[in-house]
Motif scaffolding. Sequence first.
Motif, PDB file in Angstrom:
ATOM      1  N   PRO A 167       0.822  -1.216   0.000  1.00 58.41           N
ATOM      2  CA  PRO A 167       0.000   0.000   0.000  1.00 58.41           C
ATOM      3  C   PRO A 167       0.856   1.266   0.000  1.00 58.41           C
ATOM      4  O   PRO A 167       2.075   1.210   0.175  1.00 58.41           O
ATOM      5  N   ALA A 168       0.193   2.396  -0.179  1.00 61.77           N
ATOM      6  CA  ALA A 168       0.859   3.695  -0.090  1.00 61.77           C
ATOM      7  C   ALA A 168       1.019   4.029   1.394  1.00 61.77           C
ATOM      8  O   ALA A 168       0.165   4.688   1.995  1.00 61.77           O
ATOM      9  N   ILE A 169       2.101   3.567   1.985  1.00 59.20           N
ATOM     10  CA  ILE A 169       2.283   3.605   3.436  1.00 59.20           C
ATOM     11  C   ILE A 169       2.180   5.026   3.982  1.00 59.20           C
ATOM     12  O   ILE A 169       1.490   5.282   4.974  1.00 59.20           O
ATOM     13  N   ASN A 170       2.845   5.962   3.334  1.00 59.68           N
ATOM     14  CA  ASN A 170       2.849   7.327   3.861  1.00 59.68           C
ATOM     15  C   ASN A 170       1.485   8.000   3.725  1.00 59.68           C
ATOM     16  O   ASN A 170       1.151   8.902   4.494  1.00 59.68           O
ATOM     17  N   LEU A 171       0.691   7.548   2.767  1.00 62.08           N
ATOM     18  CA  LEU A 171      -0.675   8.061   2.675  1.00 62.08           C
ATOM     19  C   LEU A 171      -1.540   7.520   3.815  1.00 62.08           C
ATOM     20  O   LEU A 171      -2.486   8.167   4.242  1.00 62.08           O
ATOM     21  N   TYR A 172      -1.207   6.340   4.306  1.00 64.22           N
ATOM     22  CA  TYR A 172      -1.879   5.832   5.501  1.00 64.22           C
ATOM     23  C   TYR A 172      -1.561   6.714   6.708  1.00 64.22           C
ATOM     24  O   TYR A 172      -2.432   6.962   7.552  1.00 64.22           O
ATOM     25  N   PHE A 173      -0.308   7.186   6.789  1.00 63.50           N
ATOM     26  CA  PHE A 173       0.033   8.128   7.864  1.00 63.50           C
ATOM     27  C   PHE A 173      -0.868   9.366   7.769  1.00 63.50           C
ATOM     28  O   PHE A 173      -1.378   9.857   8.780  1.00 63.50           O
ATOM     29  N   ALA A 174      -1.013   9.852   6.533  1.00 67.48           N
ATOM     30  CA  ALA A 174      -1.855  11.036   6.318  1.00 67.48           C
ATOM     31  C   ALA A 174      -3.314  10.744   6.647  1.00 67.48           C
ATOM     32  O   ALA A 174      -4.004  11.570   7.256  1.00 67.48           O
ATOM     33  N   LEU A 175      -3.783   9.581   6.257  1.00 65.52           N
ATOM     34  CA  LEU A 175      -5.173   9.191   6.520  1.00 65.52           C
ATOM     35  C   LEU A 175      -5.458   9.161   8.016  1.00 65.52           C
ATOM     36  O   LEU A 175      -6.495   9.674   8.470  1.00 65.52           O
ATOM     37  N   GLU A 176      -4.552   8.593   8.770  1.00 67.64           N
ATOM     38  CA  GLU A 176      -4.728   8.532  10.224  1.00 67.64           C
ATOM     39  C   GLU A 176      -4.813   9.937  10.815  1.00 67.64           C
ATOM     40  O   GLU A 176      -5.674  10.226  11.655  1.00 67.64           O
ATOM     41  N   ALA A 177      -3.943  10.828  10.342  1.00 67.77           N
ATOM     42  CA  ALA A 177      -3.920  12.197  10.872  1.00 67.77           C
ATOM     43  C   ALA A 177      -5.178  12.971  10.477  1.00 67.77           C
ATOM     44  O   ALA A 177      -5.764  13.700  11.291  1.00 67.77           O
ATOM     45  N   SER A 178      -5.606  12.833   9.228  1.00 67.90           N
ATOM     46  CA  SER A 178      -6.771  13.594   8.765  1.00 67.90           C
ATOM     47  C   SER A 178      -8.051  13.096   9.427  1.00 67.90           C
ATOM     48  O   SER A 178      -8.908  13.904   9.820  1.00 67.90           O
ATOM     49  N   LEU A 179      -8.200  11.794   9.569  1.00 68.73           N
ATOM     50  CA  LEU A 179      -9.402  11.265  10.209  1.00 68.73           C
ATOM     51  C   LEU A 179      -9.451  11.631  11.689  1.00 68.73           C
ATOM     52  O   LEU A 179     -10.539  11.847  12.247  1.00 68.73           O
ATOM     53  N   LYS A 180      -8.298  11.748  12.303  1.00 67.05           N
ATOM     54  CA  LYS A 180      -8.255  12.217  13.692  1.00 67.05           C
ATOM     55  C   LYS A 180      -8.773  13.653  13.778  1.00 67.05           C
ATOM     56  O   LYS A 180      -9.535  14.005  14.689  1.00 67.05           O
ATOM     57  N   MET A 181      -8.354  14.499  12.822  1.00 66.12           N
ATOM     58  CA  MET A 181      -8.846  15.879  12.762  1.00 66.12           C
ATOM     59  C   MET A 181     -10.362  15.909  12.579  1.00 66.12           C
ATOM     60  O   MET A 181     -11.079  16.688  13.220  1.00 66.12           O
ATOM     61  N   MET A 182     -10.853  15.069  11.693  1.00 65.52           N
ATOM     62  CA  MET A 182     -12.280  15.040  11.406  1.00 65.52           C
ATOM     63  C   MET A 182     -13.085  14.585  12.624  1.00 65.52           C
ATOM     64  O   MET A 182     -14.148  15.135  12.920  1.00 65.52           O
ATOM     65  N   GLN A 183     -12.560  13.586  13.323  1.00 65.11           N
ATOM     66  CA  GLN A 183     -13.263  13.114  14.513  1.00 65.11           C
ATOM     67  C   GLN A 183     -13.297  14.182  15.597  1.00 65.11           C
ATOM     68  O   GLN A 183     -14.290  14.323  16.319  1.00 65.11           O
ATOM     69  N   LYS A 184     -12.218  14.949  15.692  1.00 67.36           N
ATOM     70  CA  LYS A 184     -12.181  16.030  16.676  1.00 67.36           C
ATOM     71  C   LYS A 184     -13.217  17.095  16.345  1.00 67.36           C
ATOM     72  O   LYS A 184     -13.884  17.645  17.236  1.00 67.36           O
ATOM     73  N   GLU A 185     -13.381  17.407  15.062  1.00 68.40           N
ATOM     74  CA  GLU A 185     -14.371  18.404  14.653  1.00 68.40           C
ATOM     75  C   GLU A 185     -15.791  17.865  14.815  1.00 68.40           C
ATOM     76  O   GLU A 185     -16.697  18.604  15.214  1.00 68.40           O
ATOM     77  N   GLY A 186     -15.989  16.596  14.514  1.00 70.65           N
ATOM     78  CA  GLY A 186     -17.307  15.981  14.629  1.00 70.65           C
ATOM     79  C   GLY A 186     -18.082  16.042  13.328  1.00 70.65           C
ATOM     80  O   GLY A 186     -18.026  17.048  12.606  1.00 70.65           O
ATOM     81  N   LEU A 187     -18.826  14.981  13.041  1.00 73.51           N
ATOM     82  CA  LEU A 187     -19.527  14.910  11.764  1.00 73.51           C
ATOM     83  C   LEU A 187     -20.506  16.062  11.567  1.00 73.51           C
ATOM     84  O   LEU A 187     -20.546  16.683  10.503  1.00 73.51           O
ATOM     85  N   SER A 188     -21.333  16.339  12.575  1.00 67.94           N
ATOM     86  CA  SER A 188     -22.340  17.390  12.397  1.00 67.94           C
ATOM     87  C   SER A 188     -21.693  18.739  12.141  1.00 67.94           C
ATOM     88  O   SER A 188     -22.185  19.533  11.322  1.00 67.94           O
ATOM     89  N   ASN A 189     -20.585  19.015  12.805  1.00 60.95           N
ATOM     90  CA  ASN A 189     -19.878  20.285  12.577  1.00 60.95           C
ATOM     91  C   ASN A 189     -19.262  20.344  11.178  1.00 60.95           C
ATOM     92  O   ASN A 189     -19.234  21.405  10.543  1.00 60.95           O
ATOM     93  N   ILE A 190     -18.773  19.212  10.704  1.00 57.34           N
ATOM     94  CA  ILE A 190     -18.211  19.154   9.353  1.00 57.34           C
ATOM     95  C   ILE A 190     -19.284  19.462   8.325  1.00 57.34           C
ATOM     96  O   ILE A 190     -19.091  20.272   7.407  1.00 57.34           O
ATOM     97  N   PHE A 191     -20.445  18.846   8.479  1.00 61.43           N
ATOM     98  CA  PHE A 191     -21.527  19.067   7.521  1.00 61.43           C
ATOM     99  C   PHE A 191     -22.030  20.508   7.587  1.00 61.43           C
ATOM    100  O   PHE A 191     -22.313  21.122   6.553  1.00 61.43           O
ATOM    101  N   THR A 192     -22.130  21.042   8.797  1.00 60.09           N
ATOM    102  CA  THR A 192     -22.589  22.425   8.957  1.00 60.09           C
ATOM    103  C   THR A 192     -21.604  23.398   8.319  1.00 60.09           C
ATOM    104  O   THR A 192     -22.006  24.371   7.665  1.00 60.09           O
TER     105      THR A 192
END
Length: 384
Positions: free
Chosen positions: A243-268
């Motif tokens: 796999p694209a290993i370093n993109l997995y690093f990025a995926l983990e970091a970005s999804l952590k950011m998204m979870q911190k913001e929260g789905l409803s806040n992201i959609f809003t």
Amino acid sequence: MQDKLNLMIPGPTPVPENVLSSMSKHPIGHRSSDFQEIVQKTTEQLKWLHQTTADVLTITGSGTAAMEAGIINTLSKGDRVICGNNGKFGERWVKVAKAYGLDVKTVEADWGQPLDPNQFKRILEEDTSETIKAVILTHSETSTGVINDLKTINNEVKSNSKAITIADCVTSLGASNIPMDEWGIDVIASGSQKGYMIPPGLSFVAMSKRAWEFNNQSNLPKFYLDLKQYLKTVNKNSNPFTPAINLYFALEASLKMMQKEGLSNIFTRHSRHQKAIQEGVKAMGLNLFTKEGFGSPAITAVQPKNIDAENIRKAIKNDFDILLAGGQDHLKGKIFRIGHLGFVNDRDIVSVISALESTLDKMGKLEVPIGEGIAKTISVLNNE
């Protein structure tokens, strides 16, 4: 000034600094326990994003790889399918389906118009022998800025057939509320360079239990995109290929950011930015290309009057280092598209509307007093 380009296109989208930094780490072994921990974590994060308990599989490839995987892992040669086609990516679905020998019936709408759920309903009701195996469509049609009514269309599929729904959510996932389990969507395809806020290179396929039942009967050729291999390995927190290993690093970091913001806040946030862009554009006297009420929260298509849209794009890039997207095929020169997807904040919205208004004024094409567009945008941002 060099290296100041601001991406306001529907993809690739801007990437947060901490996500970029995460990619600078040295690669690790893709069969190591350290990588297995990342796969385990990101798999659970992906289920959260898709609002599902279903399997979400990660492929090293573009969003089109996920779209193709959704077809070849559920259908067989000669299967009857309905493809929604109201833009460039609807056209792509038709091309992929025909390339694999599927019997394709299209539901079409003019570019800029949404697909009509009643057309799907009528075709499915007429299929009394229930030979239609799948309904395939694009949720957010990037080429025109239209968002199709995926929920209603999927409800028609479930009410009138035994078919599965395969949805391209490449520019809607992470911008729109798409509760996979609640709506009962069978296959969702998405790509990393959109709402995920990471560079291109990863794609994702979410498969329902029903989709896996279809998989058992599928006879279309597949190897790299054989999702059974991905399912087998993801259950071991691994991947069937390198796999694209370093993109997995990025995926983990970005999804952590998204979870911190929260789905409803992201959609809003996306809805708020969409409205700010739309209202600012209309206040300048410009037309929205998309039918009212069916604009995508990811991108807004603008149809200027009496001026080549490409000239506007070029001027904004040259003078403000802001990149907008152009029209595709017969829309080239007729529309431009403003992306407001992913890592975009209020400053970006204010900047792009200000740049557009300034550019039109400089060209002598601003039909209202200067400042009305940005004033309307700021008003929306301050009051939404």
